[in-house]
Design a protein around this motif. Structure first.
Motif, PDB file in Angstrom:
ATOM      1  N   LYS A 132       2.743 -12.770   5.873  1.00 15.94           N
ATOM      2  CA  LYS A 132       3.856 -11.891   5.543  1.00 15.94           C
ATOM      3  C   LYS A 132       3.492 -10.463   5.931  1.00 15.94           C
ATOM      4  O   LYS A 132       2.315 -10.075   5.886  1.00 15.94           O
ATOM      5  CB  LYS A 132       4.153 -11.959   4.041  1.00 15.94           C
ATOM      6  N   GLY A 133       4.491  -9.681   6.327  1.00 14.02           N
ATOM      7  CA  GLY A 133       4.239  -8.285   6.640  1.00 14.02           C
ATOM      8  C   GLY A 133       3.730  -7.528   5.430  1.00 14.02           C
ATOM      9  O   GLY A 133       4.047  -7.860   4.287  1.00 14.02           O
ATOM     10  N   VAL A 134       2.907  -6.523   5.681  1.00 15.61           N
ATOM     11  CA  VAL A 134       2.356  -5.713   4.607  1.00 15.61           C
ATOM     12  C   VAL A 134       3.194  -4.447   4.466  1.00 15.61           C
ATOM     13  O   VAL A 134       3.496  -3.775   5.457  1.00 15.61           O
ATOM     14  CB  VAL A 134       0.882  -5.358   4.888  1.00 15.61           C
ATOM     15  N   VAL A 135       3.582  -4.133   3.216  1.00 16.31           N
ATOM     16  CA  VAL A 135       4.381  -2.944   2.965  1.00 16.31           C
ATOM     17  C   VAL A 135       3.462  -1.726   3.008  1.00 16.31           C
ATOM     18  O   VAL A 135       2.603  -1.559   2.144  1.00 16.31           O
ATOM     19  CB  VAL A 135       5.101  -3.031   1.606  1.00 16.31           C
ATOM     20  N   GLN A 136       3.665  -0.853   4.004  1.00 17.58           N
ATOM     21  CA  GLN A 136       2.730   0.253   4.200  1.00 17.58           C
ATOM     22  C   GLN A 136       3.291   1.223   5.230  1.00 17.58           C
ATOM     23  O   GLN A 136       4.264   0.949   5.905  1.00 17.58           O
ATOM     24  CB  GLN A 136       1.401  -0.283   4.737  1.00 17.58           C
ATOM     25  N   THR A 137       2.630   2.359   5.325  1.00 19.34           N
ATOM     26  CA  THR A 137       2.872   3.264   6.442  1.00 19.34           C
ATOM     27  C   THR A 137       1.850   2.951   7.528  1.00 19.34           C
ATOM     28  O   THR A 137       1.029   2.044   7.371  1.00 19.34           O
ATOM     29  CB  THR A 137       2.726   4.731   5.996  1.00 19.34           C
ATOM     30  N   GLU A 138       1.879   3.689   8.616  1.00 22.41           N
ATOM     31  CA  GLU A 138       0.944   3.457   9.711  1.00 22.41           C
ATOM     32  C   GLU A 138      -0.065   4.597   9.781  1.00 22.41           C
ATOM     33  O   GLU A 138       0.205   5.709   9.350  1.00 22.41           O
ATOM     34  CB  GLU A 138       1.697   3.363  11.043  1.00 22.41           C
ATOM     35  N   GLY A 139      -1.249   4.283  10.327  1.00 22.31           N
ATOM     36  CA  GLY A 139      -2.191   5.332  10.652  1.00 22.31           C
ATOM     37  C   GLY A 139      -3.293   5.543   9.644  1.00 22.31           C
ATOM     38  O   GLY A 139      -3.717   4.630   8.934  1.00 22.31           O
ATOM     39  N   LEU A 140      -3.751   6.792   9.561  1.00 25.92           N
ATOM     40  CA  LEU A 140      -4.870   7.173   8.711  1.00 25.92           C
ATOM     41  C   LEU A 140      -4.386   8.027   7.546  1.00 25.92           C
ATOM     42  O   LEU A 140      -3.404   8.761   7.668  1.00 25.92           O
ATOM     43  CB  LEU A 140      -5.908   7.963   9.506  1.00 25.92           C
ATOM     44  N   THR A 141      -5.080   7.921   6.429  1.00 29.37           N
ATOM     45  CA  THR A 141      -4.771   8.760   5.277  1.00 29.37           C
ATOM     46  C   THR A 141      -5.389  10.141   5.486  1.00 29.37           C
ATOM     47  O   THR A 141      -6.139  10.380   6.440  1.00 29.37           O
ATOM     48  CB  THR A 141      -5.331   8.143   3.992  1.00 29.37           C
ATOM     49  N   ASP A 142      -5.097  11.047   4.564  1.00 25.01           N
ATOM     50  CA  ASP A 142      -5.677  12.397   4.655  1.00 25.01           C
ATOM     51  C   ASP A 142      -7.196  12.373   4.564  1.00 25.01           C
ATOM     52  O   ASP A 142      -7.879  13.268   5.073  1.00 25.01           O
ATOM     53  CB  ASP A 142      -5.099  13.287   3.546  1.00 25.01           C
ATOM     54  N   ILE A 145       0.872  -1.176   0.000  1.00 22.53           N
ATOM     55  CA  ILE A 145       0.000   0.000   0.000  1.00 22.53           C
ATOM     56  C   ILE A 145       0.905   1.220   0.000  1.00 22.53           C
ATOM     57  O   ILE A 145       1.573   1.506   0.991  1.00 22.53           O
ATOM     58  CB  ILE A 145      -0.924  -0.005   1.233  1.00 22.53           C
ATOM     59  N   GLU A 146       0.929   1.930  -1.109  1.00 20.20           N
ATOM     60  CA  GLU A 146       1.878   3.029  -1.261  1.00 20.20           C
ATOM     61  C   GLU A 146       1.482   4.234  -0.411  1.00 20.20           C
ATOM     62  O   GLU A 146       0.373   4.318   0.125  1.00 20.20           O
ATOM     63  CB  GLU A 146       1.990   3.412  -2.749  1.00 20.20           C
ATOM     64  N   ASP A 147       2.395   5.186  -0.290  1.00 17.86           N
ATOM     65  CA  ASP A 147       2.198   6.350   0.581  1.00 17.86           C
ATOM     66  C   ASP A 147       0.910   7.103   0.234  1.00 17.86           C
ATOM     67  O   ASP A 147       0.610   7.348  -0.935  1.00 17.86           O
ATOM     68  CB  ASP A 147       3.378   7.304   0.466  1.00 17.86           C
ATOM     69  N   GLY A 148       0.163   7.464   1.251  1.00 14.74           N
ATOM     70  CA  GLY A 148      -1.057   8.242   1.070  1.00 14.74           C
ATOM     71  C   GLY A 148      -2.247   7.427   0.616  1.00 14.74           C
ATOM     72  O   GLY A 148      -3.324   7.982   0.391  1.00 14.74           O
ATOM     73  N   ALA A 149      -2.064   6.097   0.481  1.00 15.36           N
ATOM     74  CA  ALA A 149      -3.138   5.231  -0.015  1.00 15.36           C
ATOM     75  C   ALA A 149      -3.726   4.408   1.125  1.00 15.36           C
ATOM     76  O   ALA A 149      -3.150   4.308   2.214  1.00 15.36           O
ATOM     77  CB  ALA A 149      -2.614   4.309  -1.107  1.00 15.36           C
ATOM     78  N   SER A 150      -4.891   3.795   0.858  1.00 17.48           N
ATOM     79  CA  SER A 150      -5.514   2.891   1.823  1.00 17.48           C
ATOM     80  C   SER A 150      -6.181   1.746   1.086  1.00 17.48           C
ATOM     81  O   SER A 150      -6.602   1.893  -0.071  1.00 17.48           O
ATOM     82  CB  SER A 150      -6.542   3.629   2.688  1.00 17.48           C
ATOM     83  N   LEU A 151      -6.281   0.602   1.780  1.00 16.93           N
ATOM     84  CA  LEU A 151      -6.987  -0.556   1.253  1.00 16.93           C
ATOM     85  C   LEU A 151      -7.965  -1.041   2.308  1.00 16.93           C
ATOM     86  O   LEU A 151      -7.576  -1.352   3.438  1.00 16.93           O
ATOM     87  CB  LEU A 151      -6.012  -1.679   0.901  1.00 16.93           C
ATOM     88  N   THR A 152      -9.256  -1.095   1.937  1.00 16.38           N
ATOM     89  CA  THR A 152     -10.300  -1.606   2.824  1.00 16.38           C
ATOM     90  C   THR A 152     -10.835  -2.887   2.232  1.00 16.38           C
ATOM     91  O   THR A 152     -11.403  -2.878   1.134  1.00 16.38           O
ATOM     92  CB  THR A 152     -11.432  -0.582   2.992  1.00 16.38           C
ATOM     93  N   LEU A 153     -10.623  -4.010   2.952  1.00 19.42           N
ATOM     94  CA  LEU A 153     -11.047  -5.328   2.487  1.00 19.42           C
ATOM     95  C   LEU A 153     -12.336  -5.749   3.182  1.00 19.42           C
ATOM     96  O   LEU A 153     -12.453  -5.632   4.411  1.00 19.42           O
ATOM     97  CB  LEU A 153      -9.977  -6.382   2.793  1.00 19.42           C
ATOM     98  N   PHE A 154     -13.304  -6.245   2.392  1.00 20.11           N
ATOM     99  CA  PHE A 154     -14.493  -6.887   2.929  1.00 20.11           C
ATOM    100  C   PHE A 154     -14.427  -8.346   2.484  1.00 20.11           C
ATOM    101  O   PHE A 154     -14.438  -8.639   1.288  1.00 20.11           O
ATOM    102  CB  PHE A 154     -15.764  -6.223   2.402  1.00 20.11           C
TER     103      PHE A 154
END
Length: 582
Positions: free
Chosen positions: A481-491, A463-472
């Motif tokens: 495996k660890g997920v490549v991402q930043t932490e927290g909430l997007t803008d 999940i690249e910078d500033g992006a989010s993925l919501t899975l249902f």
């Protein structure tokens, strides 16, 4: 020759004078260095005790807010302080004291200001909080919510942090990772070497053993058993300021049933509606550091060793004195009633009393479609890049076992009522291939089957910078495996990675990642098993929660600000905004 007599004496006197000057200069430098070192130590001690003042004041504010959930900031300040302008206290070390004040800053934030002193050393610490009023509530208001039980055998630390202030680190962690259950008679069992920085509550029993130290309160509708030995290997920087290796619970022990203290110390008081059992260990002690009335209160029978240890007394009275045999009237932990007792007035959208305040099945049934195809990526060059409304697929033909379906984003309604574009597939397998979310895109993906990320060398969810993925997901979720991402909430206010599961079988969400992992997990009808070697950040709400592994769990308090449950009954709460040291 006679004219040279006395020259040697003169030379010695000159050398002695020079040596004395050097020695005196050195003594002066040493004296100055000693004063500087002493002043620095006093300054550091003053800072530590000022932080203690912040934590103690915050605890009182939370207690007042629980009594009056509709309070304004002004009412909260007045209720907390009463007629006293300061909240004062001290540390166990001599001449360390604090005086804390409450106020409102220019931004309308609640300001907790604590002045700490140690001899001539002084420090002022300020913590800022926002009072968030009722409205849309968050399903992620606590770190670990196991509706029917929580079990931890982890070796790492369970604590909290605020991702808006940066990535997780021990230096910025706070004792705010609450662990709780919801359904009646659901238990919390903590063992292993984990220390919990936050309160633990259960609608059933609580059992602490091994090295499971709680730096907060423990509160149960059932029985509480504390059998935690001294943490001889635990360093001072692995504990909150002022704590020792002999503490098993730093706060209060509150039970509507029985309490058993087999080993070590309680920092607060013990309140047992029924029976109280105190062990014979020489380290056993109820410290009552806040001088909160009686050390112990119990409504049933007190069981103590035949030879009562000398520390079992208060104000000249042994704990066996009838003065302590008083019914304490411990409040109950909120719980969900059995289905047979629920009437039309029950608020199903209250996250504190219902495991599934969103009503996940209703949403999943709306998302389902006939003819969905599975997405399976097994080759290093097999990469799907997702944007909010479009995607790019691999240019090569699929190898054996792969499938590259065509995707289209259809508008669907989230539990909050918001309409968003959503991609849909049957099963999703990442076993050598990669799924990526493009920077600055919020992507929603419905999986009407299983979601699997394997340990294969080139498997990746990025999940690249500033992006989010919501899975249902309607099936099982297995992440290895660890997920490549930043932490927290997007803008836009979305968690970087969210998983919503409607699966109703056993072990529906399993995370045994080899690296760090961040996610907000919502799985109210199945078990969540977390066994990661790296750190797990975020929040978990599941039927049951099991934490294992060496990495620890770190609740992101920022997730508590998400209004993902449309309800009239979301709780008013304090949200930590930052520190200031003066």
């Amino acid at each position: 020759m006679n004219r040279q007599k006395g020259f040697t004496l003169l030379s010695v006197m000159i050398l002695t004078t020079m040596t004395s000057i050097i020695v005196l200069s050195s003594l002066r430098d040493n004296f100055i260095q000693e004063r500087l070192t002493g002043n620095y130590q006093k300054k550091m001690n003053a800072r530590l005790v000022s932080e203690k003042g912040i934590f103690e004041t915050h605890k009182r504010v939370i207690e007042e807010l629980s009594i009056n959930p509709d309070a304004t900031i002004a009412e909260l300040i007045n209720d907390t302080l009463g007629e006293n302008p300061y909240i004062t206290g001290s540390a166990e070390t001599d001449n360390m004291s604090y005086a804390a004040q409450l106020g409102v800053n220019s931004d309308g934030l609640l300001e907790l200001s604590s002045d700490g002193k140690r001899f001539e050393g002084a420090n002022n610490t300020v913590a800022l909080f926002e009072l968030v009023n009722k409205g849309a509530a968050s399903a992620f208001s606590s770190g670990l919510i196991g509706c029917e039980g929580v079990t931890s055998t982890a070796g790492g630390r369970i604590d909290a942090y605020n991702s808006s202030l940066g990535a997780y680190s021990r230096e910025t962690s706070i004792p705010a990772s609450a662990t709780t259950t919801i359904h009646q008679d659901s238990h919390v069992t903590l063992s292993g070497g984990a220390s919990v920085w936050g309160d633990v509550s259960a609608t059933g029993n609580i059992k602490l053993s091994g090295g499971a130290t709680v730096y907060g309160d423990v509160h149960a509708n059932g029985n509480i058993t504390i059998d935690v030995g001294p943490q001889n290997g635990r360093k001072s920087d692995e504990m909150p300021e002022g704590e020792t290796i002999y503490i098993s619970v730093s706060g209060d022990v509150l039970s509507n049933g029985d309490v058993t203290l087999a080993q070590t110390q309680i920092g607060g008081v013990i309140r047992a509606e029924k029976n109280l059992t105190l062990g014979s260990g020489r380290l056993n002690e109820v410290l009552n550091r806040d001088n909160n009335g009686k050390d112990i209160m119990y409504g049933g029978i007190l069981t103590t060793p035949n030879s009562l240890p000398s520390q079992y007394h208060q104000d000249g009275l042994l704990y066996t004195d009838p003065t302590f045999n008083v019914l304490p009237n411990v409040p109950t932990v909120p719980s969900r009633l059995p289905d047979s007792e629920i009437d039309e007035n029950f608020d199903t959208t209250d996250p504190a009393k219902n495991c599934d305040p969103i009503g996940i099945d209703n949403n999943m049934s709306e998302y389902k479609e006939l003819g969905l195809e599975s997405l399976a990526l097994r080759s290093e060059n097999s990469i799907y890049m997702l944007y909010d409304r479009s995607y790019t697929a691999p240019s090569q033909a699929p190898v054996w076992g792969e499938s590259f379906p065509s995707l289209s984003a259809r508008n669907e309604q989230l539990p909050t009522g918001e309409s968003v574009p959503m991609f849909k597939v049957k099963d999703l397998l990442l076993n050598g291939g990669a799924l990526k979310v493009a920077a600055n895109n919020d992507v929603y993906l419905f999986v009407d089957g299983d979601f699997t990320l394997t340990t294969s060398g080139s498997s990746k969810l990025e999940i690249e910078d500033g992006a989010s993925l919501t899975l249902f997901v309607t099936g099982k979720v297995h992440i290895q495996k660890g997920v490549v991402q930043t932490e927290g909430l997007t803008d836009s206010g979305n968690p970087v990675f969210s998983i919503y599961s409607s699966y109703q079988g056993e072990d529906g969400v399993k995370v045994n990642a080899t690296g760090d992992f961040y996610a907000a997990i919502y799985a109210p009808k199945t078990d969540a098993l977390i066994k990661a070697s790296g750190s797990t950040m975020g929040s978990i709400r599941a039927k049951t929660v099991s934490i294992d592994g060496a990495g620890g769990f770190h609740y992101d308090t920022k997730l508590g600000e998400i209004g993902n449950v449309s309800t009239c009954c979301g709780a008013t709460k304090l949200v930590f905004k930052g520190w200031r040291y003066l």
